[in-house]
Design a protein around this motif. Structure first.
Motif, PDB file in Angstrom:
ATOM      1  N   ASP A 117       6.744   2.672  -2.828  1.00  0.00           N
ATOM      2  CA  ASP A 117       7.263   3.285  -1.604  1.00  0.00           C
ATOM      3  C   ASP A 117       6.192   3.269  -0.515  1.00  0.00           C
ATOM      4  O   ASP A 117       5.203   4.009  -0.594  1.00  0.00           O
ATOM      5  N   ILE A 118       6.394   2.440   0.491  1.00  0.00           N
ATOM      6  CA  ILE A 118       5.395   2.324   1.559  1.00  0.00           C
ATOM      7  C   ILE A 118       5.270   3.624   2.345  1.00  0.00           C
ATOM      8  O   ILE A 118       4.193   3.931   2.884  1.00  0.00           O
ATOM      9  N   HIS A 172       1.802  -3.168   1.568  1.00  0.00           N
ATOM     10  CA  HIS A 172       2.916  -2.913   0.654  1.00  0.00           C
ATOM     11  C   HIS A 172       2.978  -3.985  -0.433  1.00  0.00           C
ATOM     12  O   HIS A 172       3.151  -3.687  -1.625  1.00  0.00           O
ATOM     13  N   LYS A 177       2.525  -3.485  -4.493  1.00  0.00           N
ATOM     14  CA  LYS A 177       3.559  -3.945  -5.416  1.00  0.00           C
ATOM     15  C   LYS A 177       2.977  -4.856  -6.486  1.00  0.00           C
ATOM     16  O   LYS A 177       3.303  -4.731  -7.678  1.00  0.00           O
TER      17      LYS A 177
END
Length: 458
Positions: A31-32, A287, A291
């Motif tokens: 979740d950025i 982001h 990930k």
């Protein structure tokens, strides 16, 4: 029994969960918004709450960063399935470490780490970016059943000689710890292209032929090529020794450094200055980096596919994992519900409920879900913020996006009503200093919505 952080969703949603069941689910869970909030707070762009007090963490230099360390401890304390170690290694240095024990191979250890000290004010890229990535990996993976042990480590005094990581590595080697890989994250948020615009999105993996470091690099590249990431890798061999992974090389452990591309001179131009601010980061690039690193840790951690999601109808909750054992839990009391051991459960009263799913050797607990027999919708996550949680003295409830009066009812784990208040203020505080340590539940009710939230009193 500790439950996962409570999430409240409307009753008509068919499948409810943010928990992951596969590596792709792990990637999707990064979740950025959470990452950027952590960086903003940890680099002093925004104030935050530490030990019940409003603070601004503007500077994290090695002899001025106890509040920063306390912030990290509280972040880990909000998560389940972690053992937290506040490791003092000299008169000023503190490593903050959280360990998630593997279910099958607890002695097989993988480390994801970053340093949190600085040489100037702010220092968003160096290295609040790496800290936020470690915390995000812990937030997601701590909800999962893993074969192997993961250590989430945040080092102090990197900037003055890798002191924190070297202390840990020396101690691990002396103890014979079976550390199979160390992923060091240092400056992962800057890309020279205009933020958010297409570009090269290159990153470096610094590696040397020490222990199994080359194989570790290959495993990261394999994850990169197995899923969809907007990233291009540059392998640097021999890689730099000027970060915490080198402490593990010195003890013949496998380790690599992952960060923005110094090899192509695409590192932040604000390195080691107070110009290293949040607004200089490329958030889409960051982001992607988080990930990738979280996906790699899920892979080497040995993610076990236990489905702890729940389907919901207006009358029933159903665990989505089949061929398992089940125990439904009343989140308002933190206790199992007698006789509720089937895959589906029909609540008879409004409340919040979760299911414990056991499949083979692994047990996972779903999030707590609001079930309202009266038909009220639930608050969404953005509408209600509770801080600090865990709390020592004052619990603050921020409902800035909600108009009208809200009833606040605080219950202990037995269901006894402890505090009751009605407020029309956007931020309301509840006194909890005199309450015993333990778990409480705060129920909020407006004219249109309701929600119940787990609160930990320290």
């Amino acid at each position: 029994m500790k439950l996962l952080k409570t999430t409240f969703l409307c009753f008509f949603i068919s499948v409810l969960s943010t928990s992951a069941q596969s590596v792709q689910d792990i990637i999707n869970s990064v979740d950025i918004d959470i990452i950027t909030q952590v960086i903003s707070e940890f680099s002093g762009e925004e104030s935050t709450i530490v030990d019940g007090n409003s603070v601004t963490i503007l500077n994290r230099e090695y002899n001025n960063n106890d509040v920063a360390a306390d912030y990290l401890v509280e972040k880990f304390e909000q998560l389940d399935n972690l053992t937290i170690t506040d490791q003092a290694f000299n008169t000023s240095g503190r490593n903050i470490i959280a360990t998630q024990l593997g279910q099958t191979n607890p002695n097989d250890i993988y480390v994801i780490c970053a340093h949190y000290d600085t040489v100037a004010d702010y220092c968003a890229d160096d290295n609040a970016s790496g800290v936020a990535a470690v915390l995000e990996a812990a937030r997601i993976l701590s909800t999962q059943c893993l074969d192997n042990t993961i250590v989430y480590a945040l080092w102090d005094e990197e900037e003055i000689g890798l002191r924190g990581s070297l202390f840990y590595s020396n101690e691990a080697a002396s103890n014979g710890d079976n550390i199979l890989g160390v992923l060091n994250l240092d400056m992962i948020g800057y890309d020279g292209d205009a933020p958010g615009q297409p570009g090269d999105n290159e990153f470096d993996i610094d590696v040397r032929n020490i222990a199994g470091s080359i194989a570790m690099k290959d495993a990261i590249v394999n994850v990169l090529n197995s899923y969809v990431f907007d990233l291009d890798v540059i392998v640097v061999d021999p890689g730099t020794s000027f970060s915490d992974h080198a402490s593990f090389w010195s003890n013949n452990y496998s380790a690599v450094l992952l960060g923005e591309s110094w090899e192509t001179n695409d590192q932040t131009p604000f390195y080691h200055t107070s110009g290293d601010r949040f607004n200089t980061l490329d958030l889409p690039y960051l982001h992607e980096m988080v990930k990738l690193t979280t996906a790699y840790m899920a892979t080497v951690g040995g993610l076990v596919s236990v489905d702890n999601t729940v389907s919901q109808t207006p009358t029933m909750l159903t665990a989505n994992q089949t061929s398992a054992s089940y125990q439904w839990i009343n989140c308002d009391t933190d206790l199992p519900i007698s006789g509720a051991t089937n895959q589906s459960y029909t609540p008879t009263v409004s409340g919040t409920y979760a299911v414990e799913v056991t499949s083979g050797a692994c047990t996972e607990i779903s999030e707590c879900f609001e079930f309202d027999t009266l038909g009220l919708d639930s608050f969404v996550a953005s509408e209600v913020k509770l801080f600090p949680n865990p709390v020592k003295s004052q619990l603050h409830i921020d409902v800035s996006g909600i108009d009208g009066a809200i009833a606040l009812d605080l219950f202990d784990v037995s269901g006894k009503l402890i505090l009751q208040k009605t407020s029309s203020d956007h931020i309301t505080s509840l006194p909890m200093k005199e309450l015993p340590e333990g778990v409480y539940f705060l129920k909020l009710t407006s004219a249109q919505k309701t929600g119940t939230y787990k609160v930990v009193k320290k």
